[in-house]
Structures are given as C-alpha cells and as structure tokens.
Design an enzyme around this catalytic site. Structure first.
Site, short mmCIF file in Angstrom:
data_model
loop_
_atom_site.label_atom_id
_atom_site.label_comp_id
_atom_site.label_asym_id
_atom_site.label_seq_id
_atom_site.Cartn_x
_atom_site.Cartn_y
_atom_site.Cartn_z
CB CYS A 1 -38.29 -134.96 50.87
SG CYS A 1 -37.37 -134.79 52.65
CB CYS B 1 4.49 -118.72 54.25
SG CYS B 1 4.04 -118.65 52.49
#
Length: 417
Positions: free
Chosen positions: A347, A137
């Site tokens: 494009c 943790c």
C-alpha cells in the site's frame, strides 16, 4: 455464564464487593435505577449530584460524536439532580436497607461553607457510606461552584474543611481536569480533610459545530455553551492526572477513584494499574446499559486468572513506577523496524508517512511495491509501524546502540493488537 473471581477491595476505608461504581450522572438518579444496577453487579454508586440550589434543566442536554463505534465524544450540559434533597435521602435510605453490601456515596455541590456543611449533614442522616465533593463540574449556572472551585486550591481546602466539620465519614474530593496541574488542588483537598480523590470530571469542550445554525451541540433555543466532554476521548487525560498524583509523594498513598472513558475491562484495568482503587463509569452505561458490568467483571477475572493474580490488591498500582519523566529516558539506542515482506500488501503508507512526516528512512521499490529500510536515516520512531494497516507486518527488529554506548538489555513492546 460470566467467569468471576473475588474482586473485593477496600476504598477509602470502605469494603466493596468490587471496585466498579456508577459515576454521579443520570445513570444513578433514583431508587429503581440504582436497585437495578446493584442486581446487575455494580458494587456502588456516587449518587447523582445534589446542588444546594435547585436549577431547572435545559433541553436538549446532550451532544455526541463517534467514530463508527462507541461514542468517542459525549458532551453534556447537565446540572444537578432534579429530585429534592428529601426525595434523594429517602431513596438512599431504602437502598442501604435493601442492599446492605452495596455502597452509596452522595455527590454534593455547594457554593459556600454553609452549603457544604448542610449538604453533608443531610447526606449523613441517610446512613450512606460517604460523600463526594463536586469541585469540578465545568458548566454550572453559577460562577462560584464546580470547576471554579477546583481550580482554586485555597477554596478547595476551605470547602473540604467545611465538609469535614459536618462529621466523620469518607470524603472524596472530585477534581477538575480543566487545570494545568491537579496536584495543588488535590493536596489542598487532603489538607482540608478529604479522605481521597476522584478524577476526572468532564473536560470543557466544543463538538459538533452546526454549519447551518452556527452553534454547537447541545443546541438550546439556538444557543450553546462550552461544556463537559466524556467518553473514550477523555480516558487518556484522566490516566495522565492519576499517574501524576500517584507519582507525587504527598498523594501516592491517598485513595483514588478513576473516572473517564471506561467501556471495557481493559479500560478499567488501566485505572487499577495506575493506582486507582475504585473505578467510576457513566457514558458507556448511557450508551449500552447496566449490563456491561458483566463483561467488565468477567474480563478482569479472566485476566487475573491468566496472570496469576489472586486479588485486586496484587495488581493495583503496578504500572505507576514505569511512568516517568522524559528526562529519565534511556537515549543511547534505537530499535529499527523490521518489515515482513510476505505480509506486506504494497500500500505504501509506511513510505509516504516516513517521507512526509518522518525522516525519509524508507526507500520504495516501485516495481516490487515493497519498502526497504535506510538504516543510516532511521531514528527508530516507529511511525511506519503505527500507520501500517496489516497487523505484525512491521515489527520491532534490531536494537542498534549509539557509537560508544554500552550495550544493555532493552525492554520494549513486541505484541501489538
């Protein structure tokens, strides 16, 4: 109705109806929640982390950042279960009584040998299937626990030995990703007596910097902290650590539970293909609920049916051998991109990206608004294909071998989604 195959699998000596468990988190913190998840189809849980010293939660706990879809980044600063150990033991005993085919591992976190022995001893009294040692943790309120342990192989081994003293049951050591190399800590856990490894826990992070309050989420009375990141963003990190462990001789046969960023059956499959025999899920359940298990089971079942896999064991670890070191890559060829001029929308993104971020290997026809490949400059990086907004407009084309190189059959990706 969802399509289901037999997804049963053995993990760390425990037979499971499928590999999908809830990760130690708010999604599995009491009897009613877990009972509902079992009814939905989850095979088991890593029951919400139990700390040796109860700690009052902060408020708020969570921060989030998305990209217009599932949470790409979910940040929490949560600690342990707010239930007492006695209450959690009662819940776990009831769950084992009412759902005997489902599996319960208690996730525990201590700060001393005595803590670990006491926690594991208590958990065993509930008649559960195993324990997970939280050595990972990243945001504990005390400095001698969580990821501080997981970054110290000597302490990992010491605490694994302490947990093993409490009894003979499957012990899974949960590793921290907040480390350069997970292998020394994983090896230390196994040396200390752990049965398997789970990876990863959340990644230390900062997201969502508030430009008015000048701090980051979650904001607790004007302050915040570096804390744990989960969600889609951490999956590539988790897969990296698991692949490294599964390619390491001392860990290749150790049972692994994969954790991080699982939203779909394809996410879950990625962990299985890299050698995990168990897959934990949290963030996507917090976003969409327990019912996602139906889609995960159904999707994986259809994949197995289509590919001819009769059981999960047939596919676990299939990708491991193909994850190698860059030093072992074949470097005698380049795959030139091929442009579909009929699909091209003009494009110019391929041209701009190649010129500004590549090798200036695309010539641009201003009149036709179409790209043309300069084969003398192209190195086959395929940046053009990655930036193209039209599916299959740019695809792998000719395989060109270096001068003097011996041509061979080259395996490469041809299908893109």
């Amino acid at each position: 109705m969802a399509f289901k195959k037999d997804l049963s699998i053995e993990f760390a000596g425990v037979q499971c109806i499928n590999p999908f468990f809830l990760a130690s988190s708010p999604v599995c913190n009491n009897y009613d929640m877990i009972a509902k998840s079992f009814e939905e189809g989850w095979a088991g849980v890593f029951y919400k982390n139990q700390d040796s010293v109860p700690e009052h939660e902060i408020s708020p706990i969570f921060g989030v950042q998305d990209m217009g879809g599932p949470w790409s980044m979910f940040k929490n600063c949560e600690h342990a279960s707010q239930n007492s150990m006695e209450q959690n033991m009662e819940y776990m005993m009831r769950l084992k009584r009412d759902y005997p085919e489902h599996r319960i591992f208690a996730t525990l976190m201590g700060g001393s040998d005595e803590d670990w022995i006491n926690l594991v001893t208590c958990a065993m009294q509930a008649g559960i299937d195993g324990v997970e040692l939280n050595m990972s943790c990243p945001h504990m309120g005390r400095d001698n626990m969580g990821s501080d342990v997981g970054c110290n192989p000597d302490l990992v081994e010491q605490y694994a030995k302490a947990a093993r003293k409490a009894g003979d049951m499957p012990i899974i050591a949960k590793m921290t990703p907040n480390i350069t190399n997970m292998i020394p800590s994983a090896m230390a856990a196994i040396k200390g007596g752990a049965t398997g490894i789970s990876a990863i826990n959340t990644v230390k992070s900062i997201i969502g910097l508030d430009k008015d309050l000048m701090t980051t989420e979650p904001i607790v009375n004007g302050k915040s902290a570096i804390s744990g990141l989960s969600g889609k963003a951490v999956k590539p990190i988790a897969l990296r650590f698991i692949a490294e462990m599964k390619n390491y001789p001392g860990l290749k046969d150790v049972p692994v539970s994969g954790v991080g960023g699982v939203y779909t059956w394809e996410d879950a499959l990625d962990y299985l293909l890299l050698g995990a025999r168990n897959v934990q899920v949290c963030t996507s359940v917090m976003e969409y609920g327990y019912r996602i298990i139906e889609d995960i089971i159904s999707g994986l079942s259809y994949y197995m049916e289509e590919k001819g896999f009769e059981k999960l064991d047939d596919l676990v670890g299939l990708a491991v051998k193909n994850i190698t070191s860059p030093s072992e890559f074949t470097r005698t060829f380049k795959i030139r991109p091929e442009f579909d001029q009929d699909k091209c929308i003009g494009c110019g993104r391929c041209y701009v990206s190649c010129y500004d971020g590549g090798h200036q290997a695309i010539n641009w026809d201003d009149e036709k608004r179409r790209p043309e490949l300069n084969t003398d400059r192209c190195v086959g990086c395929h940046l053009c294909q990655k930036v193209c907004p039209v599916l299959d407009c740019i695809r792998p084309g000719e395989v060109a071998f270096d001068e003097g190189a011996t041509p061979e059959n080259i395996t490469f990706k041809t299908h893109f989604e």
